[in-house]
Design a protein around this motif. Structure first.
Motif, PDB file in Angstrom:
ATOM      1  N   ALA A  61       0.765  -1.026   0.018  1.00 27.09           N
ATOM      2  CA  ALA A  61       0.183   0.073  -0.168  1.00 27.09           C
ATOM      3  C   ALA A  61       0.959   1.246  -0.061  1.00 27.09           C
ATOM      4  N   THR A  62       0.370   2.419  -0.446  1.00 24.78           N
ATOM      5  CA  THR A  62       1.077   3.516  -0.442  1.00 24.78           C
ATOM      6  C   THR A  62       0.250   4.576   0.385  1.00 24.78           C
ATOM      7  N   LEU A  63       0.952   5.047   1.252  1.00 24.46           N
ATOM      8  CA  LEU A  63       0.442   6.356   2.250  1.00 24.46           C
ATOM      9  C   LEU A  63       1.121   7.642   1.886  1.00 24.46           C
ATOM     10  N   THR A  64       0.296   8.809   1.637  1.00 19.76           N
ATOM     11  CA  THR A  64       0.672   9.720   1.142  1.00 19.76           C
ATOM     12  C   THR A  64       0.012  10.905   2.205  1.00 19.76           C
ATOM     13  N   ASP A  65       0.693  11.854   2.488  1.00 17.00           N
ATOM     14  CA  ASP A  65       0.189  13.130   3.479  1.00 17.00           C
ATOM     15  C   ASP A  65      -0.968  13.737   2.510  1.00 17.00           C
ATOM     16  N   GLY A  66      -1.676  14.481   3.175  1.00 18.28           N
ATOM     17  CA  GLY A  66      -2.872  15.263   2.367  1.00 18.28           C
ATOM     18  C   GLY A  66      -2.423  16.008   1.270  1.00 18.28           C
ATOM     19  N   MET A  89       3.240   1.399  10.440  1.00 17.39           N
ATOM     20  CA  MET A  89       3.829   2.653  10.566  1.00 17.39           C
ATOM     21  C   MET A  89       2.811   3.388  11.384  1.00 17.39           C
ATOM     22  N   PRO A  90       3.156   4.561  12.019  1.00 25.86           N
ATOM     23  CA  PRO A  90       2.083   5.552  12.747  1.00 25.86           C
ATOM     24  C   PRO A  90       1.482   6.427  11.617  1.00 25.86           C
ATOM     25  N   LEU A  91       0.358   6.897  11.962  1.00 25.11           N
ATOM     26  CA  LEU A  91      -0.278   8.075  11.016  1.00 25.11           C
ATOM     27  C   LEU A  91       0.019   9.270  11.760  1.00 25.11           C
ATOM     28  N   VAL A  92       0.941  10.060  11.310  1.00 24.81           N
ATOM     29  CA  VAL A  92       1.535  11.236  12.007  1.00 24.81           C
ATOM     30  C   VAL A  92       1.080  12.449  11.400  1.00 24.81           C
ATOM     31  N   PHE A  93       0.087  12.481  10.239  1.00 15.91           N
ATOM     32  CA  PHE A  93      -0.423  13.467   9.625  1.00 15.91           C
ATOM     33  C   PHE A  93      -1.920  13.650   9.778  1.00 15.91           C
ATOM     34  N   PRO A  94      -2.578  14.656   9.778  1.00 13.88           N
ATOM     35  CA  PRO A  94      -4.049  14.761  10.243  1.00 13.88           C
ATOM     36  C   PRO A  94      -4.756  14.187   9.135  1.00 13.88           C
ATOM     37  N   ARG A  95      -4.316  14.208   7.976  1.00 15.34           N
ATOM     38  CA  ARG A  95      -5.102  13.336   6.862  1.00 15.34           C
ATOM     39  C   ARG A  95      -3.790  12.337   6.071  1.00 15.34           C
ATOM     40  N   VAL A  96      -4.280  11.345   6.037  1.00 15.91           N
ATOM     41  CA  VAL A  96      -3.402  10.278   5.190  1.00 15.91           C
ATOM     42  C   VAL A  96      -4.165   9.529   4.145  1.00 15.91           C
ATOM     43  N   ILE A  97      -3.690   9.659   2.882  1.00 15.67           N
ATOM     44  CA  ILE A  97      -4.290   8.983   1.818  1.00 15.67           C
ATOM     45  C   ILE A  97      -3.661   7.361   1.717  1.00 15.67           C
ATOM     46  N   LEU A  98      -4.473   6.524   1.680  1.00 12.74           N
ATOM     47  CA  LEU A  98      -4.139   5.151   1.603  1.00 12.74           C
ATOM     48  C   LEU A  98      -4.442   4.727   0.277  1.00 12.74           C
ATOM     49  N   THR A  99      -3.514   4.397  -0.773  1.00  9.33           N
ATOM     50  CA  THR A  99      -3.753   3.941  -2.085  1.00  9.33           C
ATOM     51  C   THR A  99      -3.333   2.422  -2.260  1.00  9.33           C
TER      52      THR A  99
END
Length: 278
Positions: free
Chosen positions: A80-85, A99-109
């Protein structure tokens, strides 16, 4: 699992009265996950995704631990790919990684077979990164990172990404075949395949995975899917770029149209197509 599920057409936010919740948005289907809950995304998970045989029954797992929401890949084949907002930071979540979700918005693709999925994960973001300094990748340009892209190469990527981009940012969409994408642009399949090879080679050289394999059935589908996943998650192309497809198709149709000339008169008689007929 007792998360609340609702529907919305806009990006949801964390309930101020429940600042520790995780909000998951999949194509307008919103789940609010409490900090004491675990949420599974997969064919047999808490999120109702299509019955896609390529998707693991238990793919990614979301859980809160030590004050942070974590995402773990429990699949054996899919990444999977995780990208900040803002599309400035990207991480790849391989099988077995977390991994932790450290941004208020994370896009999971992620992609399973010919289908690409996109999910928004939203937290309050308190005491974590609120953002990152840097210029956002603007659309319609000829570069992505340090990799130069010509206009025609971006058009190719846009044609493959169109179904995903038209899903308003979230959801699932089928990646078109090379023949369909070539027709969308008004190109020959030979031209399309040549440019696809060039694009995949460029991105493979800078470390983008999944773009090798050539044109054999299966391998070709996989690299198109990997290309779309990368392009959409890094904002290489966005929905704002979609009018370029119609412009390209119209230009190529006009160039291919036969040229006709008006008949001219010689000695009072029209000379041209059919003019010599008795």
């Amino acid at each position: 699992m007792t998360s609340d599920a609702t529907w919305t057409e806009s990006l949801p936010t964390v309930d101020p009265d429940r600042p520790e919740e995780l909000v998951l948005d999949f194509s307008g289907e919103v789940h609010r996950i409490a900090p004491d809950e675990t949420f599974v995304v997969g064919r047999g998970g808490d999120l109702d995704i299509d019955d896609n045989p390529y998707l693991h029954r238990r793919f990614v797992v979301l859980a809160r631990e030590n004050g942070l929401w974590w995402i773990a890949n429990e699949g054996s084949r899919l990444s999977a790919t995780l990208t900040d907002g803002d599309g400035l930071v990207q991480s790849r979540l391989a099988p077995g990684a977390r991994m932790p979700l450290v941004f208020p918005r994370v896009i999971l693709t992620f992609s399973a077979g010919p289908t690409t999925y996109e999910i928004d994960l939203i937290t309050a973001g308190e005491d974590h990164f609120a953002g990152i300094e840097g210029a956002r990748q603007s659309t319609g340009q000829t570069t992505i990172g340090v990799t130069p892209m010509t206009r025609s190469q971006l058009l190719l990527i846009l044609a493959l990404s169109e179904p995903v981009l038209r899903r308003a940012g979230t959801g699932a969409a089928e990646i078109p075949s090379s023949q369909a994408a070539a027709a969308r642009l008004g190109w020959s399949i030979t031209k399309f395949n040549r440019k696809l090879d060039n694009v995949c080679e460029k991105l493979d050289r800078v470390g983008v995975r999944g773009l090798r394999g050539g044109r054999a059935e299966g391998a070709a589908s996989n690299r198109r899917t990997a290309l779309v996943e990368h392009a959409v998650s890094t904002l290489m192309v966005t929905a704002e770029d979609l009018p370029m497809l119609d412009d390209e198709l119209a230009a190529n149709r006009a160039a291919a149209a036969p040229v006709t000339t008006a008949p001219t008169k010689v000695g009072g008689a029209a000379k041209g197509a059919g003019a010599d007929r008795a």
